[in-house]
Design a protein around this motif. Structure first.
Motif, PDB file in Angstrom:
ATOM      1  N   ILE A  94     -26.173 136.399  33.328  1.00  0.00           N
ATOM      2  CA  ILE A  94     -25.525 137.697  33.129  1.00  0.00           C
ATOM      3  C   ILE A  94     -24.030 137.454  33.003  1.00  0.00           C
ATOM      4  O   ILE A  94     -23.427 136.780  33.842  1.00  0.00           O
ATOM      5  CB  ILE A  94     -25.802 138.653  34.300  1.00  0.00           C
ATOM      6  CG1 ILE A  94     -27.299 138.918  34.454  1.00  0.00           C
ATOM      7  CG2 ILE A  94     -25.043 139.960  34.107  1.00  0.00           C
ATOM      8  CD1 ILE A  94     -27.653 139.792  35.641  1.00  0.00           C
ATOM      9  N   ALA A  95     -23.425 138.002  31.960  1.00  0.00           N
ATOM     10  CA  ALA A  95     -21.985 137.849  31.745  1.00  0.00           C
ATOM     11  C   ALA A  95     -21.305 139.208  31.767  1.00  0.00           C
ATOM     12  O   ALA A  95     -21.773 140.167  31.148  1.00  0.00           O
ATOM     13  CB  ALA A  95     -21.700 137.149  30.424  1.00  0.00           C
ATOM     14  N   ARG A  96     -20.198 139.265  32.469  1.00  0.00           N
ATOM     15  CA  ARG A  96     -19.346 140.448  32.447  1.00  0.00           C
ATOM     16  C   ARG A  96     -18.257 140.235  31.402  1.00  0.00           C
ATOM     17  O   ARG A  96     -17.607 139.190  31.365  1.00  0.00           O
ATOM     18  CB  ARG A  96     -18.711 140.637  33.822  1.00  0.00           C
ATOM     19  CG  ARG A  96     -17.518 141.565  33.854  1.00  0.00           C
ATOM     20  CD  ARG A  96     -16.643 141.256  35.054  1.00  0.00           C
ATOM     21  NE  ARG A  96     -15.416 142.039  35.061  1.00  0.00           N
ATOM     22  CZ  ARG A  96     -14.369 141.754  35.817  1.00  0.00           C
ATOM     23  NH1 ARG A  96     -14.393 140.706  36.611  1.00  0.00           N
ATOM     24  NH2 ARG A  96     -13.296 142.515  35.763  1.00  0.00           N
ATOM     25  N   ILE A 115     -26.408 133.777  26.862  1.00  0.00           N
ATOM     26  CA  ILE A 115     -26.339 134.953  27.740  1.00  0.00           C
ATOM     27  C   ILE A 115     -27.608 135.790  27.570  1.00  0.00           C
ATOM     28  O   ILE A 115     -27.972 136.182  26.466  1.00  0.00           O
ATOM     29  CB  ILE A 115     -25.100 135.807  27.402  1.00  0.00           C
ATOM     30  CG1 ILE A 115     -23.826 134.993  27.645  1.00  0.00           C
ATOM     31  CG2 ILE A 115     -25.086 137.088  28.233  1.00  0.00           C
ATOM     32  CD1 ILE A 115     -22.582 135.651  27.091  1.00  0.00           C
ATOM     33  N   ASP A 116     -28.262 136.087  28.698  1.00  0.00           N
ATOM     34  CA  ASP A 116     -29.474 136.904  28.653  1.00  0.00           C
ATOM     35  C   ASP A 116     -29.179 138.390  28.791  1.00  0.00           C
ATOM     36  O   ASP A 116     -29.909 139.234  28.279  1.00  0.00           O
ATOM     37  CB  ASP A 116     -30.436 136.467  29.763  1.00  0.00           C
ATOM     38  CG  ASP A 116     -30.948 135.048  29.555  1.00  0.00           C
ATOM     39  OD1 ASP A 116     -31.458 134.770  28.458  1.00  0.00           O
ATOM     40  OD2 ASP A 116     -30.818 134.223  30.469  1.00  0.00           O
ATOM     41  N   PHE A 117     -28.108 138.737  29.504  1.00  0.00           N
ATOM     42  CA  PHE A 117     -27.734 140.142  29.684  1.00  0.00           C
ATOM     43  C   PHE A 117     -26.223 140.213  29.776  1.00  0.00           C
ATOM     44  O   PHE A 117     -25.589 139.392  30.436  1.00  0.00           O
ATOM     45  CB  PHE A 117     -28.368 140.719  30.959  1.00  0.00           C
ATOM     46  CG  PHE A 117     -28.073 142.173  31.190  1.00  0.00           C
ATOM     47  CD1 PHE A 117     -28.592 143.137  30.350  1.00  0.00           C
ATOM     48  CD2 PHE A 117     -27.283 142.575  32.261  1.00  0.00           C
ATOM     49  CE1 PHE A 117     -28.323 144.487  30.567  1.00  0.00           C
ATOM     50  CE2 PHE A 117     -27.016 143.917  32.484  1.00  0.00           C
ATOM     51  CZ  PHE A 117     -27.540 144.871  31.643  1.00  0.00           C
ATOM     52  N   MET A 118     -25.632 141.200  29.079  1.00  0.00           N
ATOM     53  CA  MET A 118     -24.183 141.336  29.058  1.00  0.00           C
ATOM     54  C   MET A 118     -23.792 142.748  29.494  1.00  0.00           C
ATOM     55  O   MET A 118     -24.404 143.728  29.076  1.00  0.00           O
ATOM     56  CB  MET A 118     -23.638 141.049  27.657  1.00  0.00           C
ATOM     57  CG  MET A 118     -22.122 141.085  27.559  1.00  0.00           C
ATOM     58  SD  MET A 118     -21.517 140.637  25.893  1.00  0.00           S
ATOM     59  CE  MET A 118     -21.612 138.833  25.986  1.00  0.00           C
ATOM     60  N   VAL A 119     -22.782 142.834  30.343  1.00  0.00           N
ATOM     61  CA  VAL A 119     -22.256 144.112  30.815  1.00  0.00           C
ATOM     62  C   VAL A 119     -20.813 144.229  30.356  1.00  0.00           C
ATOM     63  O   VAL A 119     -20.000 143.345  30.640  1.00  0.00           O
ATOM     64  CB  VAL A 119     -22.329 144.217  32.352  1.00  0.00           C
ATOM     65  CG1 VAL A 119     -21.687 145.513  32.823  1.00  0.00           C
ATOM     66  CG2 VAL A 119     -23.766 144.134  32.825  1.00  0.00           C
TER      67      VAL A 119
END
Length: 445
Positions: A94-96, A115-119
């Motif tokens: 997860i990357a911010r 990256i599997d999920f990005m916020v």
């Protein structure tokens, strides 16, 4: 689950605090003072080092890690951390990020950068502002069950019409459940004879119509649909995203930006927004442009001091409601104490979104309240659930204290739960849960 959090700033620290009870958490940061602080504050392993370094990741146990969360203040660093983690292990990453264009690039090529999920902090914060703006008096708003159910939190002032009333007296709405009262450091699960006190934060769950009607009974402030004037102060990325989202709601906000070049850029990018090039801390400008007639002013400047000044000036000249960005989380209560209606901390919004995502592996949707003191969960009921084909009052006997069933979504229809209500398989049940019993509840329902 082994979780590696890179970055021990406000975001990383909040994530570590949310996960340390249930998971094996390792925190990495280059700053020795932050490492010392987080070591003494939480039950985590803290390592001083560079999260982009393969050696540091190996020291943190990347080979056995299930999840890596890159939460430094530098977008590019977070992207490199995720790529490095994928190079030497197989964790979910997860990357911010702050830049919306990075999010758009990643969305068009899922899995890019490792990256599997990005916020995206800017977009997430803008969405939070627009949700709060849409419900007068609310400090927190979330939706569940395909937008069928809404949860909201309201602060009860001494002059509130329901201050001093019992929950039974205050419950005048068809599809509404009083889920909890947040009173100082306590969480009160209300009964019919529970008295609502000034200073309480009331958490309600129900249909959009009932929650909106409840909000209207507390304050004369207009809803988003009734708002004639919305002014956004600051052409920052968060200011731009907020204006764009208001446009998507069919509104025509005004945006004030001091820099002429940035103002021109925003005017080209926001066809439904009137962009004014001026200094919004100039009270003569505010009066001349009739900002005093605005229903909502959003302060989205680059510093907390300027956002506080603009918000207080707006209140002084008669603006109904102010929402201010507060970069320093410890200042949110201060802002709201001195007169800002709602302070929104982007770092807290981001950390809650990341923590919410880690919890959603067990639930359909999650909202966290009061810095993770309580949660509202959406559960799809199956035959393994303690709720399955049982009356709510019977099922509650098998659940710990601190749980309230707030609403049920069934085949697109909202059901307001009562003790005699029988929960069916496939129902989407929205539940208020104290964080202390979250694991027991999620394993049972």
């Amino acid at each position: 689950m082994r979780v590696i959090v890179v970055g021990a700033g406000e975001v990383g620290s909040n994530i570590a605090a949310s996960l340390d009870d249930d998971h094996n958490v390792v925190v990495i940061d280059t700053d020795p003072d932050r490492i010392d602080a987080i070591t003494y504050a939480y039950d985590v392993l803290a390592i001083q080092g560079d999260g982009t370094s393969i050696e540091t990741l190996r020291e943190a146990g990347i080979a056995d890690a299930d999840l890596v969360i890159a939460s430094t203040d530098v977008d590019e660093t977070n992207i490199v951390i995720c790529g490095a983690a994928k190079a030497v292990g197989e964790p979910f990453t997860i990357a911010r990020v702050k830049k919306t264009n990075l999010l758009r690039t990643w969305e068009q090529s899922r899995g890019a950068f490792g990256i599997d999920f990005m916020v995206c902090t800017d977009l997430q914060t803008a969405e939070t502002i627009v949700r709060i703006a849409g419900l007068p008096g609310a400090h927190d708003v979330e939706t569940f069950a395909g937008d069928l159910v809404q949860m909201a939190e309201f602060e009860i002032e001494s002059d509130s019409p329901i201050a001093g009333e019992t929950v039974s007296e205050a419950d005048r709405f068809e599809s509404l459940t009083f889920a909890a009262l947040l009173r100082d450091d306590d969480i009160v699960i209300p009964q019919g004879d529970t008295v609502i006190e000034a200073g309480d934060a009331v958490v309600v769950i129900g249909s959009r119509e009932s929650v909106r009607a409840f909000a209207g009974s507390l304050t004369p402030e207009p809803t988003l649909e009734d708002a004639n004037e919305i002014v956004i102060v600051g052409g920052t990325e968060m200011g731009y995203q907020t204006a764009r989202l208001f446009e998507a709601e069919g509104l025509e906000p005004r945006l004030v930006e001091r820099d002429p070049r940035r103002a021109r850029e925003l005017a080209e990018q926001l066809p439904g927004t009137m962009v004014l090039q001026s200094d919004a801390t100039d009270i003569d400008f505010l009066v001349r442009e009739h900002v005093d007639e605005s229903d909502i002013v959003v302060a989205a400047l680059e510093s907390d001091e300027k956002n506080l000044l603009v918000s207080l000036l707006a209140k002084r000249i008669g603006v109904e409601r102010t929402i201010a960005l507060v970069e320093s989380g410890e200042y949110v209560d201060l802002f709201e104490t001195v007169g800002v209606d709602v302070g929104v901390n982007p770092r807290l919004v981001t950390s809650e979104e990341i923590t919410r995502f880690t919890r959603e592996q067990r639930t359909e949707n999650v909202a966290m309240l009061e810095s993770d003191r309580a949660e509202v969960l959406e559960i799809e009921v199956d035959a393994e659930s303690v709720l399955f084909e049982r009356r709510i009052q019977d099922a509650m006997a098998d659940l710990p204290d601190g749980v309230v069933v707030g609403a049920i979504g069934r085949a697109g229809t909202l059901i307001t739960p009562r003790g005699e209500t029988v929960v069916e398989g496939g129902d989407h049940v929205v539940i208020f849960v104290e964080t202390a019993v979250i694991d027991a509840v999620t394993s049972a329902v």
